[in-house]
Design an enzyme around this catalytic site. Structure first.
Site, PDB file in Angstrom:
ATOM      1  N   SER A 131     -35.159  90.063   8.132  1.00 11.31           N
ATOM      2  CA  SER A 131     -36.290  89.766   9.024  1.00 11.31           C
ATOM      3  C   SER A 131     -35.806  89.297  10.374  1.00 11.31           C
ATOM      4  O   SER A 131     -36.532  89.380  11.354  1.00 11.31           O
ATOM      5  CB  SER A 131     -37.142  88.634   8.445  1.00 11.31           C
ATOM      6  OG  SER A 131     -37.731  89.005   7.266  1.00 11.31           O
ATOM      7  N   HIS A 152     -37.540  97.333   7.219  1.00 14.18           N
ATOM      8  CA  HIS A 152     -38.124  96.002   7.017  1.00 14.18           C
ATOM      9  C   HIS A 152     -39.515  96.075   6.402  1.00 14.18           C
ATOM     10  O   HIS A 152     -40.481  96.461   7.059  1.00 14.18           O
ATOM     11  CB  HIS A 152     -38.166  95.281   8.385  1.00 14.18           C
ATOM     12  CG  HIS A 152     -38.676  93.886   8.322  1.00 14.18           C
ATOM     13  ND1 HIS A 152     -39.589  93.369   9.220  1.00 14.18           N
ATOM     14  CD2 HIS A 152     -38.407  92.874   7.456  1.00 14.18           C
ATOM     15  CE1 HIS A 152     -39.849  92.118   8.916  1.00 14.18           C
ATOM     16  NE2 HIS A 152     -39.148  91.792   7.858  1.00 14.18           N
ATOM     17  N   GLU A 164     -41.308  98.416   9.117  1.00 15.34           N
ATOM     18  CA  GLU A 164     -40.653  98.581  10.415  1.00 15.34           C
ATOM     19  C   GLU A 164     -39.294  99.242  10.175  1.00 15.34           C
ATOM     20  O   GLU A 164     -38.535  98.809   9.302  1.00 15.34           O
ATOM     21  CB  GLU A 164     -40.451  97.227  11.102  1.00 15.34           C
ATOM     22  CG  GLU A 164     -41.751  96.575  11.525  1.00 15.34           C
ATOM     23  CD  GLU A 164     -41.567  95.179  12.128  1.00 15.34           C
ATOM     24  OE1 GLU A 164     -42.437  94.756  12.897  1.00 15.34           O
ATOM     25  OE2 GLU A 164     -40.570  94.500  11.815  1.00 15.34           O
ATOM     26  N   ASN A 202     -42.954  90.054  13.839  1.00 17.19           N
ATOM     27  CA  ASN A 202     -42.555  88.655  13.928  1.00 17.19           C
ATOM     28  C   ASN A 202     -42.391  88.169  15.365  1.00 17.19           C
ATOM     29  O   ASN A 202     -42.217  86.982  15.616  1.00 17.19           O
ATOM     30  CB  ASN A 202     -41.284  88.396  13.125  1.00 17.19           C
ATOM     31  CG  ASN A 202     -41.593  88.284  11.645  1.00 17.19           C
ATOM     32  OD1 ASN A 202     -42.713  87.926  11.261  1.00 17.19           O
ATOM     33  ND2 ASN A 202     -40.628  88.612  10.798  1.00 17.19           N
TER      34      ASN A 202
HETATM   35  P1  NAI Z   1     -35.114  85.920  -2.608  1.00 19.40           P
HETATM   36  O1  NAI Z   1     -34.430  84.611  -2.491  1.00 19.40           O
HETATM   37  O2  NAI Z   1     -36.411  86.013  -3.322  1.00 19.40           O
HETATM   38  O3  NAI Z   1     -34.111  86.990  -3.294  1.00 19.40           O
HETATM   39  C1  NAI Z   1     -32.772  87.163  -2.921  1.00 19.40           C
HETATM   40  C2  NAI Z   1     -31.999  87.659  -4.128  1.00 19.40           C
HETATM   41  O4  NAI Z   1     -30.705  88.081  -3.700  1.00 19.40           O
HETATM   42  C3  NAI Z   1     -31.774  86.601  -5.217  1.00 19.40           C
HETATM   43  O5  NAI Z   1     -32.205  87.095  -6.469  1.00 19.40           O
HETATM   44  C4  NAI Z   1     -30.254  86.352  -5.201  1.00 19.40           C
HETATM   45  O6  NAI Z   1     -29.727  86.078  -6.492  1.00 19.40           O
HETATM   46  C5  NAI Z   1     -29.754  87.679  -4.672  1.00 19.40           C
HETATM   47  N1  NAI Z   1     -28.442  87.618  -4.038  1.00 19.40           N
HETATM   48  C6  NAI Z   1     -27.967  86.665  -3.190  1.00 19.40           C
HETATM   49  N2  NAI Z   1     -26.736  86.988  -2.765  1.00 19.40           N
HETATM   50  C7  NAI Z   1     -26.431  88.186  -3.352  1.00 19.40           C
HETATM   51  C8  NAI Z   1     -25.321  89.054  -3.292  1.00 19.40           C
HETATM   52  N3  NAI Z   1     -24.239  88.747  -2.564  1.00 19.40           N
HETATM   53  N4  NAI Z   1     -25.352  90.212  -4.003  1.00 19.40           N
HETATM   54  C9  NAI Z   1     -26.442  90.535  -4.741  1.00 19.40           C
HETATM   55  N5  NAI Z   1     -27.531  89.731  -4.852  1.00 19.40           N
HETATM   56  C10 NAI Z   1     -27.528  88.589  -4.153  1.00 19.40           C
HETATM   57  O7  NAI Z   1     -35.247  86.462  -1.095  1.00 19.40           O
HETATM   58  P2  NAI Z   1     -36.360  87.418  -0.469  1.00 19.40           P
HETATM   59  O8  NAI Z   1     -37.510  86.610  -0.020  1.00 19.40           O
HETATM   60  O9  NAI Z   1     -36.576  88.561  -1.389  1.00 19.40           O
HETATM   61  O10 NAI Z   1     -35.607  87.926   0.855  1.00 19.40           O
HETATM   62  C11 NAI Z   1     -34.553  88.854   0.821  1.00 19.40           C
HETATM   63  C12 NAI Z   1     -34.339  89.450   2.198  1.00 19.40           C
HETATM   64  O11 NAI Z   1     -35.554  90.060   2.660  1.00 19.40           O
HETATM   65  C13 NAI Z   1     -33.922  88.469   3.298  1.00 19.40           C
HETATM   66  O12 NAI Z   1     -33.064  89.118   4.168  1.00 19.40           O
HETATM   67  C14 NAI Z   1     -35.257  88.160   3.978  1.00 19.40           C
HETATM   68  O13 NAI Z   1     -35.082  87.766   5.325  1.00 19.40           O
HETATM   69  C15 NAI Z   1     -35.944  89.509   3.909  1.00 19.40           C
HETATM   70  N6  NAI Z   1     -37.420  89.473   3.962  1.00 19.40           N
HETATM   71  C16 NAI Z   1     -38.140  88.542   3.280  1.00 19.40           C
HETATM   72  C17 NAI Z   1     -39.539  88.552   3.331  1.00 19.40           C
HETATM   73  C18 NAI Z   1     -40.342  87.538   2.582  1.00 19.40           C
HETATM   74  O14 NAI Z   1     -41.533  87.383   2.882  1.00 19.40           O
HETATM   75  N7  NAI Z   1     -39.791  86.855   1.597  1.00 19.40           N
HETATM   76  C19 NAI Z   1     -40.271  89.555   4.126  1.00 19.40           C
HETATM   77  C20 NAI Z   1     -39.406  90.560   4.733  1.00 19.40           C
HETATM   78  C21 NAI Z   1     -38.030  90.472   4.681  1.00 19.40           C
END
Ligand code: NAI
Length: 405
Positions: A131, A152, A164, A202
């Site tokens: 993001s 995105h 996006e 954003n």
């Molecule tokens: P989350 O915390 O729910 O999930 C992240 C997952 O990645 C976890 O299950 C973790 O165990 C895993 N992980 C961490 N390091 C790892 C690695 N080296 N290899 C494999 N798995 C790994 O996070 P979320 O909210 O799903 O966000 C993920 C990405 O998406 C971030 O870059 C965030 O900025 C982006 N994003 C999030 C949004 C939201 O509303 N939550 C919206 C749009 C983008």
């Protein structure tokens, strides 16, 4: 149901094998989208619990869709069979496209990208769902950065129409076109954005929160009054304070702070002390039961004593709505001025990514350029802050509309 089925699967797409890295909120949602569209998906996470949770959550989501008669049990089976949960990055080696959705940390993402590149074929597109990080910086970890791009999604990925797509300066035209085609095949609306802080949504949405907080901090109106003005006059589904409580004050504050810093401290994106204190106090919103409003166990919202009616000036709701709207219009116009995206994509991004009732540029046309410029200049004349500078594009279009050119 037929409808749903007919939307599915464009097997002509070149992308068949999809690898998802990270099975958290976003990764699991993106996997569901790709699997529904007929792709063969492998989802990888370092944590077994995260993989198990994603699998169990999908089961619940599928059952809810059956209850609502959106899909039948055959369709559930088809979607679930399209997803494999894997515990090694190497398993993604056959992917045509990988989308990374892991922790928002540049160094961690770069490490994963350079390791992944060793396993996948030369043609595989390597995308990030980040993001806030620059796609150029993530791409720089690759030997072949031309294959890297930002894709995105919005939360929840299966429900939000907008995606996006962000080419970095290194990204090849082929990678861009293939990514756009794939995401469209997944039944999403694509908005192509320049690799700049906040991309489209954003960035353009910042005044919805920032100007609302500012109006509150000046003592002009309460949370409730500001929310009512935006909902009743503007037809927004949620007011700014309700929405910040929904997103989480910690998350929303961090996005604002990141965008502010990334724009070299442009005062237009300055974060608010009110929101900082709410985040520090743990008044995060819905998820902590308390934010600008209170939330009961079953999610019902009620007004807190402090957020009641205390406005000292008793200003018209119209003033509040117009002030926030013109700041949003100004931001959208400025994004167009700086070629962040096309006018169509900027308007689509706000209606399909954050459910705004109307595209902001269409709204500007409706109100008229003269109105937009006058409102911005009125604010600037009072405050003399750079925050209220009128976008050169609005000024130029206003002059053009009066045949000055
Ligand atoms: P989350 O915390 O729910 O999930 C992240 C997952 O990645 C976890 O299950 C973790 O165990 C895993 N992980 C961490 N390091 C790892 C690695 N080296 N290899 C494999 N798995 C790994 O996070 P979320 O909210 O799903 O966000 C993920 C990405 O998406 C971030 O870059 C965030 O900025 C982006 N994003 C999030 C949004 C939201 O509303 N939550 C919206 C749009 C983008």
């Amino acid at each position: 149901m037929e409808n749903q089925k007919s939307k599915i699967v464009n097997q002509q797409s070149l992308i068949k094998f999809v690898g998802i890295i990270g099975s958290g909120t976003m990764g699991a949602g993106i996997a569901q989208v790709a699997a529904t569209a007929g792709c063969s998906v492998k989802i990888y996470d370092t944590k077994t619990e995260a993989l198990e949770k994603a699998k169990a959550d999908l089961e619940k989501i599928m059952d809810r869709l059956i209850e609502k008669e959106k899909i039948d049990s055959e369709e559930k089976k088809r979607i679930q069979n399209n997803i494999q949960y894997v515990n090694s990055l190497k398993e993604l080696k056959n992917s045509d496209l990988t989308i990374e959705a892991i922790v928002e940390n540049l160094e961690v993402k770069k490490n994963v990208f350079s390791t992944l590149e060793k396993f996948v074929s030369d043609d595989c597109i390597i995308a990030s769902n980040t993001s806030s990080l620059s796609i150029a910086s993530i791409a720089s970890a690759l030997k072949n950065p031309e294959r890297c791009i930002g894709i995105h999604f919005f939360n929840p990925a299966p429900l939000m129409k907008l995606v996006e797509v962000i080419p970095a300066i290194q990204t090849s035209e082929k990678t861009l076109q293939q990514s756009i085609e794939t995401i469209k095949n997944w039944q999403k609306t694509v908005a192509v954005a320049k690799d700049t802080p906040g991309f489209i949504v954003n960035r353009v949405a910042r005044p919805f929160y920032g100007e609302a907080l500012r109006i509150y901090e000046e003592g002009i109106a309460s949370f409730v009054e500001i929310d009512s003005a935006m909902k009743e006059i503007g037809n927004f589904k949620m007011g700014p304070f309700e929405l910040m409580d929904f997103i989480g004050n910690d998350v929303n504050y961090t996005v604002t702070e990141t965008v502010f810093e990334a724009f070299y401290f442009d005062p237009r994106y300055k974060p608010s002390f009110t929101q900082k204190r709410f985040a520090e106090a743990g008044y995060l919103g819905r998820k902590s039961g308390k934010g600008y409003y209170n939330y009961s166990e079953n999610g019902e919202m009620s007004v807190r004593a402090q957020s009641g009616t205390f406005s000292k000036e008793n200003v018209a709701a119209e003033y509040i709505f117009e002030r926030i709207l013109v700041m949003l219009i100004n931001e959208a116009a400025d994004a167009l001025f700086w070629n962040i995206a096309s006018a169509e994509d900027i308007d689509n991004a706000m209606t399909k990514g954050v459910n705004y009732p109307k595209g902001l540029l269409a709204w500007a046309d409706e109100k008229g350029m003269d109105w937009c410029v006058k409102k911005m200049d009125e604010l600037y004349n009072i405050y003399h802050e750079d925050r209220y500078r009128c976008s050169p594009l609005l000024r130029k279009m206003n002059l053009e509309s009066k045949n000055f050119f």
